[in-house]
Design an enzyme around this catalytic site. Structure first.
Site, PDB file in Angstrom:
ATOM      1  N   ASP A 253       0.817  -1.214   0.000  1.00 58.74           N
ATOM      2  CA  ASP A 253       0.000   0.000   0.000  1.00 58.74           C
ATOM      3  C   ASP A 253       0.845   1.255   0.000  1.00 58.74           C
ATOM      4  O   ASP A 253       0.372   2.326  -0.391  1.00 58.74           O
ATOM      5  CB  ASP A 253      -0.898   0.022   1.248  1.00 58.74           C
ATOM      6  CG  ASP A 253      -2.062  -0.922   1.094  1.00 58.74           C
ATOM      7  OD1 ASP A 253      -2.773  -0.806   0.088  1.00 58.74           O
ATOM      8  OD2 ASP A 253      -2.241  -1.789   1.964  1.00 58.74           O
TER       9      ASP A 253
ATOM     10  N   ALA B  55     -16.539 -24.335  17.525  1.00 60.81           N
ATOM     11  CA  ALA B  55     -16.679 -25.610  16.814  1.00 60.81           C
ATOM     12  C   ALA B  55     -17.543 -25.426  15.564  1.00 60.81           C
ATOM     13  O   ALA B  55     -17.151 -25.780  14.469  1.00 60.81           O
ATOM     14  CB  ALA B  55     -17.292 -26.659  17.721  1.00 60.81           C
TER      15      ALA B  55
ATOM     16  N   PHE C 291     -26.572 -26.274   9.206  1.00 56.78           N
ATOM     17  CA  PHE C 291     -26.679 -27.615   8.626  1.00 56.78           C
ATOM     18  C   PHE C 291     -27.494 -27.642   7.332  1.00 56.78           C
ATOM     19  O   PHE C 291     -28.458 -28.376   7.207  1.00 56.78           O
ATOM     20  CB  PHE C 291     -27.321 -28.526   9.684  1.00 56.78           C
ATOM     21  CG  PHE C 291     -26.868 -29.961   9.626  1.00 56.78           C
ATOM     22  CD1 PHE C 291     -25.607 -30.328  10.058  1.00 56.78           C
ATOM     23  CD2 PHE C 291     -27.708 -30.950   9.145  1.00 56.78           C
ATOM     24  CE1 PHE C 291     -25.199 -31.660  10.014  1.00 56.78           C
ATOM     25  CE2 PHE C 291     -27.307 -32.282   9.101  1.00 56.78           C
ATOM     26  CZ  PHE C 291     -26.043 -32.628   9.543  1.00 56.78           C
TER      27      PHE C 291
ATOM     28  N   MET D  83     -18.789 -24.793  24.052  1.00 55.03           N
ATOM     29  CA  MET D  83     -17.959 -24.343  22.920  1.00 55.03           C
ATOM     30  C   MET D  83     -18.111 -22.842  22.713  1.00 55.03           C
ATOM     31  O   MET D  83     -17.975 -22.340  21.608  1.00 55.03           O
ATOM     32  CB  MET D  83     -18.298 -25.131  21.665  1.00 55.03           C
ATOM     33  CG  MET D  83     -19.765 -25.320  21.419  1.00 55.03           C
ATOM     34  SD  MET D  83     -20.017 -26.632  20.202  1.00 55.03           S
ATOM     35  CE  MET D  83     -21.776 -26.860  20.322  1.00 55.03           C
TER      36      MET D  83
ATOM     37  N   GLU E  27     -28.403 -21.830  16.063  1.00 51.73           N
ATOM     38  CA  GLU E  27     -28.272 -21.781  14.609  1.00 51.73           C
ATOM     39  C   GLU E  27     -29.206 -20.807  13.886  1.00 51.73           C
ATOM     40  O   GLU E  27     -28.813 -20.228  12.873  1.00 51.73           O
ATOM     41  CB  GLU E  27     -28.529 -23.187  14.042  1.00 51.73           C
ATOM     42  CG  GLU E  27     -27.526 -24.210  14.504  1.00 51.73           C
ATOM     43  CD  GLU E  27     -27.943 -25.620  14.141  1.00 51.73           C
ATOM     44  OE1 GLU E  27     -27.228 -26.276  13.380  1.00 51.73           O
ATOM     45  OE2 GLU E  27     -29.006 -26.051  14.618  1.00 51.73           O
TER      46      GLU E  27
HETATM   47  C1  LIG Z   1      -0.954  -9.856   8.691  1.00 47.18           C
HETATM   48  C2  LIG Z   1      -0.248  -8.920   7.743  1.00 47.18           C
HETATM   49  C3  LIG Z   1      -0.986  -7.980   7.062  1.00 47.18           C
HETATM   50  C4  LIG Z   1      -0.354  -7.123   6.180  1.00 47.18           C
HETATM   51  N1  LIG Z   1      -1.101  -6.211   5.517  1.00 47.18           N
HETATM   52  C5  LIG Z   1      -0.497  -5.342   4.685  1.00 47.18           C
HETATM   53  C6  LIG Z   1      -1.255  -4.356   3.986  1.00 47.18           C
HETATM   54  O1  LIG Z   1      -2.473  -4.270   4.123  1.00 47.18           O
HETATM   55  N2  LIG Z   1      -0.594  -3.532   3.143  1.00 47.18           N
HETATM   56  C7  LIG Z   1       0.758  -3.605   2.965  1.00 47.18           C
HETATM   57  O2  LIG Z   1       1.301  -2.817   2.218  1.00 47.18           O
HETATM   58  N3  LIG Z   1       1.486  -4.512   3.620  1.00 47.18           N
HETATM   59  C8  LIG Z   1       0.896  -5.383   4.454  1.00 47.18           C
HETATM   60  N4  LIG Z   1       1.639  -6.319   5.101  1.00 47.18           N
HETATM   61  C9  LIG Z   1       3.074  -6.379   4.824  1.00 47.18           C
HETATM   62  C10 LIG Z   1       3.849  -5.605   5.865  1.00 47.18           C
HETATM   63  O3  LIG Z   1       3.599  -4.241   5.739  1.00 47.18           O
HETATM   64  C11 LIG Z   1       5.295  -5.889   5.607  1.00 47.18           C
HETATM   65  O4  LIG Z   1       5.493  -7.264   5.894  1.00 47.18           O
HETATM   66  C12 LIG Z   1       6.178  -5.088   6.523  1.00 47.18           C
HETATM   67  O5  LIG Z   1       6.107  -3.729   6.257  1.00 47.18           O
HETATM   68  C13 LIG Z   1       7.611  -5.546   6.404  1.00 47.18           C
HETATM   69  O6  LIG Z   1       8.353  -4.915   7.408  1.00 47.18           O
HETATM   70  P1  LIG Z   1       9.113  -5.744   8.516  1.00 47.18           P
HETATM   71  O7  LIG Z   1       9.843  -4.754   9.338  1.00 47.18           O
HETATM   72  O8  LIG Z   1       8.229  -6.638   9.255  1.00 47.18           O
HETATM   73  O9  LIG Z   1      10.123  -6.572   7.596  1.00 47.18           O
HETATM   74  P2  LIG Z   1      10.905  -7.892   7.936  1.00 47.18           P
HETATM   75  O10 LIG Z   1       9.996  -9.067   7.838  1.00 47.18           O
HETATM   76  O11 LIG Z   1      11.644  -7.732   9.212  1.00 47.18           O
HETATM   77  O12 LIG Z   1      11.895  -7.893   6.709  1.00 47.18           O
HETATM   78  C14 LIG Z   1      11.410  -8.058   5.407  1.00 47.18           C
HETATM   79  C15 LIG Z   1      12.507  -7.999   4.363  1.00 47.18           C
HETATM   80  O13 LIG Z   1      12.914  -6.658   4.193  1.00 47.18           O
HETATM   81  C16 LIG Z   1      14.329  -6.556   4.281  1.00 47.18           C
HETATM   82  N5  LIG Z   1      14.599  -5.301   4.953  1.00 47.18           N
HETATM   83  C17 LIG Z   1      13.916  -4.795   6.012  1.00 47.18           C
HETATM   84  N6  LIG Z   1      14.423  -3.606   6.321  1.00 47.18           N
HETATM   85  C18 LIG Z   1      15.423  -3.356   5.474  1.00 47.18           C
HETATM   86  C19 LIG Z   1      16.319  -2.290   5.314  1.00 47.18           C
HETATM   87  N7  LIG Z   1      16.263  -1.214   6.111  1.00 47.18           N
HETATM   88  N8  LIG Z   1      17.230  -2.375   4.339  1.00 47.18           N
HETATM   89  C20 LIG Z   1      17.303  -3.448   3.518  1.00 47.18           C
HETATM   90  N9  LIG Z   1      16.471  -4.480   3.628  1.00 47.18           N
HETATM   91  C21 LIG Z   1      15.548  -4.434   4.598  1.00 47.18           C
HETATM   92  C22 LIG Z   1      14.775  -7.748   5.064  1.00 47.18           C
HETATM   93  O14 LIG Z   1      16.083  -8.131   4.686  1.00 47.18           O
HETATM   94  C23 LIG Z   1      13.748  -8.788   4.705  1.00 47.18           C
HETATM   95  O15 LIG Z   1      14.164  -9.483   3.555  1.00 47.18           O
HETATM   96  C24 LIG Z   1       1.048  -7.199   5.984  1.00 47.18           C
HETATM   97  C25 LIG Z   1       1.783  -8.153   6.680  1.00 47.18           C
HETATM   98  C26 LIG Z   1       1.153  -9.007   7.549  1.00 47.18           C
HETATM   99  C27 LIG Z   1       1.966 -10.031   8.286  1.00 47.18           C
END
Ligand SMILES: Cc1cc2nc3c(=O)[nH]c(=O)nc-3n(C[C@H](O)[C@H](O)[C@H](O)COP(=O)(O)OP(=O)(O)OC[C@H]3O[C@@H](n4cnc5c(N)ncnc54)[C@H](O)[C@@H]3O)c2cc1C
Length: 1098
Positions: free
Chosen positions: A168, A569, A686, A807, A1030
């Site tokens: 996003d 459940a 059901f 449940m 239900e």
């Molecule tokens: C449940 C869920 C819902 C989500 N919904 C959305 C959504 O609606 N919209 C959306 O856009 N995203 C969504 N995401 C994605 C989420 O925004 C990204 O996973 C998140 O921003 C990644 O950041 P992190 O710090 O967790 O990365 P990490 O998981 O810690 O790292 C991800 C990767 O980025 C690399 N990296 C991180 N920082 C750097 C840096 N500074 N320099 C170089 N490489 C780097 C790492 O090496 C790794 O490969 C969702 C994720 C989850 C789990």
């Protein structure tokens, strides 16, 4: 500092543990130094400076940085990615700095999205509006991106670098002209533009590059930035299509620069450069758009079988979101203010007004008598605090093993052989054949006899045992199975039933049970006489007991099933649980050790089946005044690869094909179709939610044809007879119906809705008022029975056992209330510990909305026996307390333990004669829902829902209202949101919450009013109550039909009238395409059969 266990103070459980102050002091005062942690398979390093981080990255370019772990973590957990080294830059200061520059702000790449949000909010506060266009567009995305928990940890850099195709932030950052500061062998600046995104999850950053900070510029006068996203759910859902758009307008509103970026329409964030080019130099107005649409359609192309499916919808969204951008800029130009909030209403108006309905209780009722009072669910505090114990919370018995399951990857194949060598290197090595006979030992086993065939992806083919969960799962992942595919797998009912299309049809997708606690079982051998204790999350302990006993070839008296509580459940923990328990028991029997089997969410969704998808077809005859004179309904249920409960489910469809309508000539047929999908099973309702939805669809089509409402003229009136000859009085159905109408003020509301629709071209409101008549009890008479065991101890406390499983529906709380009334004790003195086959044998499943009816009567019977036994004591000491009576009874050698039994009604259905009395009684209800639909995106919001339900004399109004609210929302999910999606090869794609959306708080109607019908009596159930588990689920369809009503209004704008198809769930995709806006109509449709779609239309 080294601390030896003997130096530690003993744990005082009454004290909260605090983070040791000494460690805090060390962290603050000791010089920062690199820390290494080395595990069995992974090392973790935490550097303290950027230089060191860069050095580490250049030495180990493949080692990922781990910030929030929200992109890496799922890769490791669900896709088995292994990173031998993880680098944590959380102490590298430059990644967390915020630096204000003259034309913008540098934001550290390590900041969490929540922190970024706070930085931007502060900029918006501090700067004039025209400078913060980009900041506000980013905030718009940030507020909808994932959920708060994810935003609190996910980093800005992680979002950019992980480069999700539907990120996003990337489209907005790119459209806004952001720049990146990157460190590797030197510092450099990189523009975040189209060249940055190289393909699926790849950017131009090298493996050794570290993203340090992001420059987010301020905007200038004449510059407008907007972001739009369309997602399957408003919160916590990845976008289907997401955009960032920026335009710079010069004098005369001529376009001087424009940047249009899209996510979700290709392998990476994509710039619509040629479309932008087509807008350049033109005045901002409708005239420029037509050409832009044509270019955009050519430029952003998705192949018809593109990954993610929804091709027509996504392409239509590219157009309609551009139109939204145009409108918003137009509006800003006109007003120079941002548009107001979306649909009317506010979250705070959601009301549950329990007190209103409860009052002080019936006159003359003793204060101790808890029946009819809103007693809190007795487990609620424990569940809210996390203290409630579920199967997987049971501490591991000595020597416990874990069982992980291996499932078929083919829909229809013979198994040629298993290759276990890698598996055996990590696990303890017992494999089980599909038939459940043990095939191995703790030493290297001979390969088990393979099951000859598999008939769906997800079918269990073998299990792997190890001494830890992790090893078992790794072992299971390492099992290789060689298959030989068999021809012609069948996935949809169309391939099973070759029939011509008749006059109307409704296709209803299935529904995943999505209980919070996945399938869980722990089997503990007692160690003698082949006795086993089974701790299981089952709503049918006796069926589980029988399955285990039969599989092991031991009598039922050697198997005790214990059910403390279930984390939900919904029908999914009857047959499937028994199979898993039987398999786990074989492992325990063979090894002589306790064995635990707890499914992961994804495994659970893959293996255990769902609600039956149904194709319903109908032909209908009707009169000019709307009366339906004849209907012929056909239901084809997709049963999956085994019989399970499918025949019973389709029987119930036929029983409910009248819903609440008196159709004088009614014919119906329901077929359970065998397919190569995982076997579907029971689910709350059901079959009724599918059957009744088809009837309502038929009614809606007739109403659309006649352009007038026709429900009332067709509803049962006066003493009535169903199509299978059951007599009933629909008076309370009508009372519910009229009360809903009165409460919402139906006439004026519909008038206001019509005038809203006249005033709005792209937003339409729709409404529906839907009735339900739901039969309660089992149509197989033998299931209508229950037993209970009530012990009274010398201190007066009461322990109750009954056959019902708790449940979440509150059955134990209601049983406490029954005991409280019958024995005259406060319900706090009554305890229900568990449901156990040792205390109450031969119990029936907690199902069919009949749990309280049956078990309540059994508990009452036991209590009445006890109360009678105490009579001499009470007579002797009428002023004595309960405790004094029970003590005295013991001294008088009176038994303080009693069993109770309930022999329920002899319901039956004679399918030869097509007549019977399959239910004890009907629960009635009616529900009005009103929605507002965004025709450009298909997004909708339920503005208001009013439900009136006849639950007789409620035993516990707060629990019943909770059940009504929960069932309604689960129904709303079924009909508008939840979509199971299968690959063309029969693999379930939607195996977790990121692909499968159940309703969240954002889906609760803005105004949600539940009312229990007053003054209703029911001679057929305990204390005149009615079953409620239900029936109300079907009322969620009122939202579906309200959406259909809104779509109908939108179609009228395009000159389309009359009946039209809309399948369930009415997802934004379906609703948007059904609106037939000029945007969706511009998108070319690929010829069916000319390509392989990404997903099956089940
Ligand atoms: C449940 C869920 C819902 C989500 N919904 C959305 C959504 O609606 N919209 C959306 O856009 N995203 C969504 N995401 C994605 C989420 O925004 C990204 O996973 C998140 O921003 C990644 O950041 P992190 O710090 O967790 O990365 P990490 O998981 O810690 O790292 C991800 C990767 O980025 C690399 N990296 C991180 N920082 C750097 C840096 N500074 N320099 C170089 N490489 C780097 C790492 O090496 C790794 O490969 C969702 C994720 C989850 C789990």
């Amino acid at each position: 500092m080294v601390v030896f266990p003997c130096d530690l103070l003993p744990l005082d459980p009454t004290q909260d543990l605090i983070f040791p102050p000494e460690l805090m002091r060390v962290a603050l005062t000791e010089p920062q130094q690199t820390r290494w942690f080395r595990g069995e398979r992974v090392a973790w390093v935490s550097p303290v400076s950027l230089e060191e981080l860069v050095l580490l990255k250049s030495t180990h370019p493949q080692a990922p940085l781990v910030l929030g772990n929200t992109a890496l973590g799922p890769e490791m957990k669900f896709r088995g990615a292994v990173h031998p080294l993880l680098i944590s830059p959380s102490r590298v200061a430059p990644l967390f700095e915020v630096t204000h520059a003259p034309q913008g702000v540098w934001v550290g790449a390590g900041l969490s999205l929540t922190q970024v949000q706070m930085v931007l909010e502060a900029r918006v506060e501090a700067l004039p509006q025209e400078k913060t266009e980009l900041y506000r567009a980013l905030l718009h995305q940030l507020r909808a991106l994932a959920g708060q928990q994810i935003r609190n940890v996910a980093s800005l850099g992680g979002n950019i670098v992980s480069a999700l195709p539907n990120s996003d932030l990337n489209p907005v950052l790119a459209a806004g002209g952001c720049r990146l500061r990157v460190a590797s062998d030197g510092d450099r600046e990189v523009p975040l533009d189209q060249d940055f995104f190289r393909g699926f999850r790849t950017t131009l950053l090298g493996a050794a590059d570290v993203l340090v900070a992001v420059f987010v510029p301020e905007t200038r006068p004449g510059e407008f930035v907007r972001a739009f996203r369309q997602a399957p759910r408003k919160e916590n859902a990845l976008a289907t299509v997401t955009t960032g758009m920026r335009v710079v307008l010069g004098p005369g509103a001529v376009v001087r620069d424009v940047q249009l970026y899209y996510g979700g329409v290709g392998p990476c964030t994509l710039r619509a450069a040629r479309t932008g080019q087509a807008l350049l130099g033109r005045p901002w107005g409708e005239a420029m758009l037509q050409e832009a649409y044509s270019v955009l359609l050519e430029e952003v192309v998705l192949p018809p079988g593109a990954v993610g499916g929804k091709v027509g919808f996504r392409r239509s969204l590219t157009l309609s979101l551009l139109f939204k951008f145009y409108l918003e800029v137009q509006q800003a130009l006109a007003l120079m203010v941002r548009p107001g909030p979306g649909p009317a209403g506010s979250w705070t108006s959601w009301t549950c007004w329990v007190q209103d309905q409860l009052g002080p209780g019936p006159a003359g009722q003793s204060e101790q008598d808890a029946v009819g009072r809103p007693v809190m669910h007795r487990s609620a505090p424990a569940q809210a605090t996390g203290e409630a114990v579920y199967v997987d919370d049971t501490p591991p018995p000595q020597g416990e093993l874990f069982l992980a399951l291996v499932t078929s990857t083919r829909p229809h194949a013979s198994i040629l052989r298993y290759c276990l060598s890698v598996c055996l290197s990590v696990c303890l090595s017992v494999c089980l054949s599909q038939q459940g006979s043990a095939g191995g030992s703790q030493t290297l086993p001979p390969p088990p006899p393979p099951p000859p065939q598999v008939s769906c992806v997800g079918q269990l083919v073998c299990g792997v045992l190890a001494d830890s969960r992790d090893r078992a799962r790794r072992g299971a992942a390492a099992v290789r199975v060689r298959y030989q595919d068999l021809p012609d797998p069948v996935f949809t009912v169309e391939l099973v039933v070759h029939r011509p299309l008749s006059s109307g049809e409704l296709r209803l997708g299935g529904q995943e049970h999505f209980y919070m606690e996945p399938q869980s079982v722990l089997v503990v051998p007692v160690g003698e006489e082949t006795e086993f204790h089974v701790y299981v999350s089952s709503q049918a302990p006796t069926i589980t007991q029988e399955a285990v006993a039969e599989t092991l070839g031991v009598p039922s008296n050697r198997v005790t099933c214990h059910v403390k509580r279930l984390g939900g459940a919904f029908g999914g923990k009857v047959t499937k649980t028994s199979i898993l328990a039987a398999i786990t028991a074989v492992a325990a029997w063979k090894t002589g050790r306790a064995v635990r089997c707890v499914l992961e969410r994804g495994e659970d969704m893959l293996i255990t089946g769902a609600r039956h998808p149904v194709l319903g077809r109908y032909q209908v005859g009707f009169m000019e005044d709307g009366r339906i004179t004849a209907a012929d309904l056909q239901y084809y249920a997709n049963a999956g690869n085994t019989v399970d409960e499918s025949p019973l489910v389709v029987e119930k469809m036929v029983l409910h094909m009248d819903n609440a309508y008196n159709i004088p000539n009614l014919r119906g047929r329901a077929v359970a179709c065998r397919t190569n999908l995982p076997s579907n099973t029971a689910f709350r309702g059901f079959g009724v939610p599918q059957a009744a939805a088809v009837v309502e669809s038929m009614i809606t089509d007739v109403a659309l044809c006649l352009a007038r409402p026709i429900r009332e003229v067709n509803m049962y009136r006066g003493l009535s007879v169903t199509h299978y000859g059951m007599r009933f009085d629909p008076e309370n159905l009508w009372r519910c119906w009229e009360e809903v109408k009165g409460r919402v003020g139906l006439g004026p509301r519909l008038e206001a809705l019509r005038s809203f629709n006249q005033d709005h071209r792209w937003r339409k409101r729709g409404a529906a008022l839907i009735p339900i008549k739901y039969g309660v009890a089992f149509s197989e008479a033998f299931l209508n029975q229950a037993a209970a065991l009530v012990h009274v101890y010398k201190d007066g406390s009461v322990l109750v056992s009954h056959g019902g499983a708790e449940m979440g529906q509150g059955i134990h709380t209601k049983m406490q209330q029954v005991v409280s009334r019958e024995l005259g004790v406060p319900s706090s003195q009554v305890y229900v510990s568990e449901t156990s086959t040792a205390s109450v044998p031969n119990s029936c499943p907690s199902a069919a909305s009949y749990g309280t009816d049956a078990n309540g009567m059994a508990v009452r019977d036991a209590c009445q026996k006890l109360y009678k036994r105490l009579e001499p004591i009470r007579t002797k000491n009428p002023k004595g307390s309960w405790d004094s009576w029970t003590r005295a009874a013991f001294l008088e050698k009176i038994s303080l333990s009693a069993t109770g039994f309930f022999r329920g009604p002899d319901c039956y259905m004679d399918w030869e004669k097509m007549e019977g009395q399959p239910y004890s009684y009907f629960t009635y209800g009616a529900c009005y829902s009103e929605v507002e639909l965004d025709c450009l995106t298909g997004d909708y919001r339920t503005l208001r829902t009013d439900i009136v339900v006849d639950v007789g004399q409620s035993i516990n109004p707060s629990i019943d209202i909770g059940q009504v609210e929960g069932a309604f929302l689960q129904g709303l999910g079924l009909y508008t949101l939840e979509q199971l999606s299968f690959s063309p090869g029969g693999l379930l794609y939607s195996r977790g919450p990121s692909q499968y959306k159940i309703p969240a708080v954002c889906d609760v109607p803005l105004s949600f009013n539940v009312h229990l019908l007053p003054d209703s009596n029911n001679p057929h159930a305990i204390y005149s109550s009615k079953g409620i588990g239900e029936p109300v689920l079907f009322l969620g369809s009122s939202v579906f039909y309200a959406i259909k009503d809104a779509v109908s209004a939108a179609r009228a704008e395009s000159g389309l009238g009359g009946a039209f198809p809309l399948d369930s769930p009415a997802t934004p995709e379906r609703a948007c395409l059904a609106c037939a806006t000029p945007f969706s109509q511009r998108v070319p449709v690929s010829e069916p059969g000319s390509f392989t779609p990404w997903a099956l239309n089940i």
